[in-house]
Structure formats: structure tokens, C-alpha cells
Design a protein around this motif. Sequence first.
Motif, short mmCIF file in Angstrom:
data_model
loop_
_atom_site.label_atom_id
_atom_site.label_comp_id
_atom_site.label_asym_id
_atom_site.label_seq_id
_atom_site.Cartn_x
_atom_site.Cartn_y
_atom_site.Cartn_z
N ASN A 49 -6.68 25.82 89.72
CA ASN A 49 -7.49 25.73 88.65
C ASN A 49 -7.54 27.15 87.76
OD1 ASN A 49 -10.30 27.19 89.91
ND2 ASN A 49 -9.64 25.56 91.26
N PRO A 50 -7.96 27.22 86.67
CA PRO A 50 -7.86 28.51 86.15
C PRO A 50 -8.83 29.30 86.86
CG PRO A 50 -8.27 27.00 84.67
CD PRO A 50 -8.37 26.06 86.08
N SER A 51 -9.84 29.24 87.69
CA SER A 51 -10.85 30.20 88.42
C SER A 51 -10.05 30.81 89.45
CB SER A 51 -12.09 29.45 88.71
OG SER A 51 -12.99 29.06 87.57
N SER A 52 -9.39 30.00 90.15
CA SER A 52 -8.64 30.37 91.46
C SER A 52 -7.55 31.23 90.78
CB SER A 52 -8.07 29.33 92.29
OG SER A 52 -7.31 28.32 91.56
N GLY A 53 -6.85 30.92 89.95
CA GLY A 53 -5.80 31.78 89.03
C GLY A 53 -6.36 33.24 88.96
N ALA A 54 -7.51 33.19 88.46
CA ALA A 54 -8.10 34.65 88.04
C ALA A 54 -8.01 35.67 89.04
CB ALA A 54 -9.64 34.42 87.42
N PHE A 55 -8.09 35.09 90.37
CA PHE A 55 -8.03 35.89 91.50
C PHE A 55 -6.59 36.50 91.85
CE2 PHE A 55 -12.37 34.28 91.79
CZ PHE A 55 -12.84 35.11 91.80
N VAL B 50 -0.50 37.97 90.53
CA VAL B 50 0.91 37.73 90.29
C VAL B 50 1.03 36.52 89.34
CG1 VAL B 50 1.75 38.54 92.71
CG2 VAL B 50 0.99 36.07 92.19
N PRO B 51 2.16 36.56 88.69
CA PRO B 51 2.28 35.19 87.65
C PRO B 51 2.42 33.96 88.39
CG PRO B 51 3.95 36.94 87.43
CD PRO B 51 3.38 37.41 88.73
N HIS B 52 1.68 33.08 87.82
CA HIS B 52 1.36 31.81 88.39
C HIS B 52 1.12 30.60 87.43
CE1 HIS B 52 -2.61 33.49 87.48
NE2 HIS B 52 -3.04 32.18 87.08
N THR B 53 1.16 29.51 87.79
CA THR B 53 1.15 28.36 87.37
C THR B 53 -0.01 27.43 87.65
OG1 THR B 53 3.45 27.93 87.00
CG2 THR B 53 2.19 25.99 86.48
N VAL B 54 -0.76 27.19 86.82
CA VAL B 54 -1.93 26.16 86.99
C VAL B 54 -1.69 24.93 86.93
CG1 VAL B 54 -4.54 25.91 86.23
CG2 VAL B 54 -3.75 28.15 86.23
N ILE B 55 -1.83 24.33 88.15
CA ILE B 55 -1.88 23.00 88.18
C ILE B 55 -2.85 22.21 89.01
CG2 ILE B 55 -0.44 20.94 89.17
CD1 ILE B 55 2.04 22.83 89.26
N MET B 56 -3.76 21.44 88.10
CA MET B 56 -5.06 20.97 88.55
C MET B 56 -4.71 19.65 89.70
SD MET B 56 -7.66 22.26 87.15
CE MET B 56 -8.94 21.40 86.82
N HIS B 57 -5.53 19.71 90.62
CA HIS B 57 -5.35 18.47 91.55
C HIS B 57 -5.45 17.27 90.73
CE1 HIS B 57 -4.45 20.57 95.22
NE2 HIS B 57 -5.82 21.11 95.31
N GLY B 58 -4.95 15.88 91.37
CA GLY B 58 -5.34 14.83 90.62
C GLY B 58 -5.61 13.76 91.78
N VAL B 59 -5.97 12.68 91.37
CA VAL B 59 -6.46 11.55 92.31
C VAL B 59 -5.46 10.40 92.21
CG1 VAL B 59 -7.91 10.57 90.39
CG2 VAL B 59 -8.60 10.25 92.90
#
Length: 364
Positions: A135-141, A144-153
Amino acid sequence: MAAIVTEAVPARSIDTDVEVVAPNFKRRLSGVTSTIVQLIPIQARSLGIATLGPGLPPALPSIGWWQLGGLLRRPRGRPFRIWHARRNVEMIAGVLLRDVLRAPLKLVFTSAAQRNHKPFTKWLIRRMDAVIATNPSSGAFLEVPHTVIMHGVDLEKFHPRRGPEDDFAASGLPGKRAIGCFGRIRHQKGTDLFVEAMIALLPQFPEWTAIVTGRVTVEHQAFARELERRVAEAGLTQRIFFLGEVPDIKLWYRRISLYVAPSRNEGFGLTPLEAMASGSPVVASDAGAYADLIVDGETGRVVPANDGKALEGAIRTYFADPGLLEAHRANALADVRKRFPLQREAEAIERVYEGLWAKGERTG
């Protein structure tokens, strides 16, 4: 969190079948383990993917420890294999395989933590070939370059009521409606905040019953006993039920009318998605990714973490207004089906893999 229980499948051949390894180096069920269990069957439809490690259902495609030597050989049809780690220990193993044993691997890491990483973890993350944030909040920490991919159900496994056994009445417990709080019982998960809210509210709303499910580990047994003592002292042992670990949590999601996720701290937190896919709005803290999952005021309510009064007030709005409850139930189901199907997460992860393979083919 749900586990897949089917018959065992044969181990994959490391030479012909495995392009991606998804290690799981933790025996106990956790959110990370649940993610692997739910994603792998979908990923296996289009990828040669296999798990490695304990604590996973035998139905998942897997390789054994005795096959690790095969990782030192280049896979058929790919410039390298991908090692997808989700924990520090799995990153360490990947670095050793790639950099010490010279295995033809590229390393991917998924980060859910919403905190400053320790120096060693940062060192490991810098050695990954691709990084995913849940999620964007975890990416903020991440530095390094990263891709945000939210979990699904998994919308096939988590679904609204379909028959009489899905109704709360089938549980045999008192009351007409149920409110649930599921997951490990401990201070971090805010179980005490939920119990205190129920002690305050249930005497005013006699049609509601509270359900708490989840494992209590040894170190949290005193915490759980104290919660039960508070319930007994309030005279609510027939209104607030501690069911422990239940055989099928999916059934209980369908039986409740409102779900509460009161965590003080969370990595991502899958339970709100599971609840919404089952047809329940969610009252949650702003820990983890909860605020990204819930549309506040439409599919549920989001309150500050560790704020018991705010949690109680948000729950009260649903207890007092059945029309709002039903409207948000419908909204929650529609929103989770639109934004969070598990297939979307699997496809986004595969695009990260394909990006690495495409670079390898151009440079190989």
C-alpha cells in the motif's frame, strides 16, 4: 484468513516446471502465509510457480528442500528464475543463493511494514531486483524504487450469504444480529478496545451479539483471560462470545452483519476485505492499509488507532440505524468486487516478474 484444504499435488520438477519460487519460512499461520496460500493457486494458472517451506497446504505446487540444487541451473525457457521473498529470512536465503552460490535468480521482495526499517533490512532491500509495497503507506518507508500492489481477496471463497447455514440464527447463539472481531487475540490487534465497546453498547442494543474468534498464543493468555473477566464482571457472558479458532472463518464472516478491525498496529490487514466480500461493512482503525481499503462513510468507518471512544461511536451509528447498516453492506460488497479481486493482485505481480524477465532477455 482462510486456508485451502484439498488433496496433495505432485511436487514440481525444478528443471521443467519452476520459473518462480515463493518461499515460506514460517510454520505458523500469519498474514504473509495467508497471502501465499491464496495467491499461488491463481498464479499457477499462468506461471510455473512453486512454494518452498513448511506450514502450507499440500495442494499448493511445491518443491522440496532436496531440490534446492536445481536452482543453480538456469530454468528452461527463461533467463533466470525469480525468488519472491516476503520476510527478511527469505531475502537472506535469496541473497545467499544468488550472490554466494551464483544461482541464476532475480530477487523480488514484498514489503507490508509501515515503519522505518532497521539497517540490516534496508541493506537486504537494496539488494533486491524489484520491490513491491502492499500500500502507499508502506511504500513511503522504502528508500528504493518500488511498485504499489494492494492485496486482493478471493471472491469465490468469500461471498455473501447463500443458504440457511449462513444466517446468524444457524449458529444457535442468542440475538438477531452479530458483530464480529476476528484474528489473533492480543493487545496489538486491539481486541480489548472491541470488548470495551461491546460492554458499553450491548446493554443498549439487545438484538446484537458480539463474536470474537482467533488464536491465543501462550504469551497472550493473560491478556485473553482479562478480557473474559471483564465480560463476566459486566454480566455479558451470554452476549459476548469467545469462540477461539473456528474450523471455517468464512462461514462466520457470512453470519455477521458488521465487522470491526480495531488494530493498534498492522502490516496490511486482510480481514476487512474478507468481511466486505462476505457482505459486511467494516469499522476499522487507521492502522495498516485499512484507510485505503474502506471508503469512510460509504463502505464503513475509519477511526484513529487506539481511540476506544471513537471506535465505540462509529459502531453505535450502525447499531442505531439499520438502514445505514444495510446501505453500507451493499456499498462494501460492490466496492470490494470492483477494486480488490485477488486476480487483479496476481496479474499485477506477474507484470513485475515479466518486467524482470524482459530486461534479462535484452541483456542476456
